[in-house]
Scaffold this active site. Structure first.
Site, PDB file in Angstrom:
ATOM      1  CG  ASP A  37      -2.206   0.929   0.882  1.00 53.00           C
ATOM      2  OD1 ASP A  37      -3.252   0.117   0.816  1.00 53.00           O
ATOM      3  OD2 ASP A  37      -2.261   2.021   0.997  1.00 53.00           O
ATOM      4  CB  VAL A  61      -0.588  -0.181  -8.087  1.00 46.94           C
ATOM      5  CG1 VAL A  61      -0.839  -1.490  -6.942  1.00 46.94           C
ATOM      6  CG2 VAL A  61      -1.452   0.783  -7.952  1.00 46.94           C
ATOM      7  CE1 TYR A 153     -13.533   3.190  -8.815  1.00 47.06           C
ATOM      8  CE2 TYR A 153     -15.866   2.936  -9.125  1.00 47.06           C
ATOM      9  CZ  TYR A 153     -14.863   2.473  -8.437  1.00 47.06           C
ATOM     10  OH  TYR A 153     -14.932   1.541  -7.661  1.00 47.06           O
ATOM     11  CB  THR A 188     -14.614   0.312   2.311  1.00 48.40           C
ATOM     12  OG1 THR A 188     -14.631   1.250   1.393  1.00 48.40           O
ATOM     13  CG2 THR A 188     -14.984  -0.881   1.937  1.00 48.40           C
TER      14      THR A 188
HETATM   15  N1  LIG Z   1     -16.400   0.314  -1.393  1.00 49.73           N
HETATM   16  C1  LIG Z   1     -17.084  -0.113  -2.455  1.00 49.73           C
HETATM   17  O1  LIG Z   1     -18.320   0.309  -2.552  1.00 49.73           O
HETATM   18  C2  LIG Z   1     -16.432  -0.717  -3.750  1.00 49.73           C
HETATM   19  C3  LIG Z   1     -17.569  -0.828  -4.918  1.00 49.73           C
HETATM   20  C4  LIG Z   1     -17.150  -1.466  -5.893  1.00 49.73           C
HETATM   21  C5  LIG Z   1     -15.748  -1.620  -5.994  1.00 49.73           C
HETATM   22  N2  LIG Z   1     -14.840  -1.319  -5.277  1.00 49.73           N
HETATM   23  C6  LIG Z   1     -13.539  -1.456  -5.359  1.00 49.73           C
HETATM   24  O2  LIG Z   1     -12.725  -2.364  -4.433  1.00 49.73           O
HETATM   25  C7  LIG Z   1     -11.621  -1.878  -4.269  1.00 49.73           C
HETATM   26  C8  LIG Z   1     -11.198  -1.593  -2.787  1.00 49.73           C
HETATM   27  O3  LIG Z   1     -12.083  -0.489  -2.548  1.00 49.73           O
HETATM   28  P1  LIG Z   1     -12.123  -0.202  -1.096  1.00 49.73           P
HETATM   29  O4  LIG Z   1     -13.656   0.463  -0.727  1.00 49.73           O
HETATM   30  O5  LIG Z   1     -11.498  -1.075  -0.137  1.00 49.73           O
HETATM   31  O6  LIG Z   1     -11.245   1.173  -1.030  1.00 49.73           O
HETATM   32  P2  LIG Z   1     -10.217   1.998   0.120  1.00 49.73           P
HETATM   33  O7  LIG Z   1     -10.231   3.247  -0.308  1.00 49.73           O
HETATM   34  O8  LIG Z   1     -10.585   1.547   1.521  1.00 49.73           O
HETATM   35  O9  LIG Z   1      -8.831   1.061  -0.073  1.00 49.73           O
HETATM   36  C9  LIG Z   1      -8.208   1.342  -1.180  1.00 49.73           C
HETATM   37  C10 LIG Z   1      -6.723   1.220  -0.833  1.00 49.73           C
HETATM   38  O10 LIG Z   1      -5.802   1.446  -1.995  1.00 49.73           O
HETATM   39  C11 LIG Z   1      -4.481   1.946  -1.378  1.00 49.73           C
HETATM   40  N3  LIG Z   1      -4.059   2.758  -2.648  1.00 49.73           N
HETATM   41  C12 LIG Z   1      -4.285   4.111  -3.119  1.00 49.73           C
HETATM   42  N4  LIG Z   1      -3.450   4.239  -4.095  1.00 49.73           N
HETATM   43  C13 LIG Z   1      -2.430   3.444  -3.992  1.00 49.73           C
HETATM   44  C14 LIG Z   1      -1.448   3.201  -4.786  1.00 49.73           C
HETATM   45  N5  LIG Z   1      -0.848   3.854  -5.709  1.00 49.73           N
HETATM   46  N6  LIG Z   1      -0.637   1.936  -4.774  1.00 49.73           N
HETATM   47  C15 LIG Z   1      -0.926   0.979  -3.768  1.00 49.73           C
HETATM   48  N7  LIG Z   1      -2.133   1.231  -2.977  1.00 49.73           N
HETATM   49  C16 LIG Z   1      -2.947   2.158  -2.904  1.00 49.73           C
HETATM   50  C17 LIG Z   1      -5.301   2.900  -0.484  1.00 49.73           C
HETATM   51  O11 LIG Z   1      -4.095   3.427   0.516  1.00 49.73           O
HETATM   52  C18 LIG Z   1      -6.307   2.112   0.342  1.00 49.73           C
HETATM   53  O12 LIG Z   1      -5.492   1.337   1.333  1.00 49.73           O
HETATM   54  C19 LIG Z   1     -11.163  -0.829  -5.260  1.00 49.73           C
HETATM   55  O13 LIG Z   1     -10.734  -1.214  -6.628  1.00 49.73           O
HETATM   56  C20 LIG Z   1     -12.567  -0.254  -5.521  1.00 49.73           C
HETATM   57  O14 LIG Z   1     -12.716   0.606  -6.683  1.00 49.73           O
HETATM   58  C21 LIG Z   1     -15.102  -0.827  -3.808  1.00 49.73           C
END
Ligand SMILES: NC(=O)c1ccc[n+]([C@@H]2O[C@H](COP(=O)([O-])OP(=O)(O)OC[C@H]3O[C@@H](n4cnc5c(N)ncnc54)[C@H](O)[C@@H]3O)[C@@H](O)[C@H]2O)c1
Length: 258
Positions: A37, A61, A153, A188
């Protein structure tokens, strides 16, 4: 025997949210994890909480060298890597009419290019060692349907479905399976607005299964795809959305056959 005994998973974006839950559940099921992360503080805390079964690796990433180091950390620390989950995201939202190139590029860099780079680094390590493996990417209901105002997005999440399929086809002969999940609203830190009780109530109400998702709902599907129960599953994206994506006809007035 626990499901992931002897297995090592790399979790990109694993410091919080869905990635964090996946790391916790993978360890709970006997595996070991590398949490990657940009959020060093949260990532280190989580690794400490999980003890010897976890290590934190600083990861961006969007940077190929950082992705290669992330994979190398797993091999150095645990001797092997077997699985990768791509959960990292940063959303620069906005209407497309006004979206800056900077905002467009940043969401693409982390969401799409990041998924490509981390997966490529993982696959290269496996191919070198002649080992099989499994990747789970995270798309979204926003990748199935356009999400107005979300900037890049929806485009990123739609493209992740196709990227997943292409990797799966190119790597099937290596024994590397590549799949994705497409969640709807999950509680989240990314979805801060779900902390508003009124917003949460209305979102619960429009979801056929009666509630918004929890990280464990998504992690359960990710672990299924990572594990041997999915040995004949590749190039697939599973909607994990409480039925929301298929529910449009529920929301139209004037149905005559009630
Ligand atoms: N929460 C939702 O409702 C939801 C719905 C559909 C899809 N998603 C997808 O699920 C995945 C996780 O979402 P989440 O809700 O847990 O989000 P979140 O923001 O809680 O977690 C995302 C994590 O990615 C890390 N991150 C950001 N930039 C980064 C980088 N350059 N390199 C490495 N890490 C990095 C952040 O620090 C964070 O810990 C994402 O791909 C999101 O698009 C989430």
């Amino acid at each position: 025997m626990a499901r992931f005994e002897g297995k090592v998973a790399l979790i990109a974006g694993g410091a919080r949210g869905i990635g964090e839950q996946t790391a916790v559940d993978f360890v709970h099921d006997g595996g070991r994890v590398v949490i990657g992360d940009v959020n060093d503080e949260l990532g280190r805390k989580l690794a400490q909480r999980l003890g010897d079964a976890a290590v934190y690796a600083p990861l961006d990433v969007g940077d190929p060298e950082s992705c290669a180091r992330f994979v190398a950390t797993g091999i150095e620390r645990f001797g092997q890597v077997d699985a990768l989950v791509n959960s990292a995201i940063r959303i620069r939202s906005g209407a497309l009419l006004d979206l800056s190139l900077d905002d467009w590029n940043e969401t693409l860099r982390i969401g799409l290019t990041g998924t490509f780079l981390a997966t490529q680094a993982f696959g290269r390590a496996l191919a070198r060692q002649g080992r099989p493996g499994s990747v789970v990417n995270i798309s979204s209901i926003g990748g199935r349907f356009p999400y107005s105002g979300s900037g890049a997005y929806s485009s990123v999440k739609g493209a992740i479905i196709r990227l997943t399929e292409q990797f799966a086809l190119e790597w099937a002969h290596l024994g590397i399976r590549v799949n994705a999940v497409a969640p709807a609203h999950v509680e989240t830190p990314l979805l801060v607005y779900l902390q508003d009780p009124e917003i949460k109530r209305t979102r619960n109400a429009v979801t056929p299964l009666g509630r918004v998702g929890q990280p464990a709902d998504i992690s359960a599907a990710i672990l299924y795809l990572l594990g041997d129960d999915a040995a004949w599953v590749t190039a697939t994206t599973i909607d994990i959305d409480g039925g929301l994506g298929k529910s449009i006809m529920n929301h139209l007035a004037g149905r005559k056959w009630d």
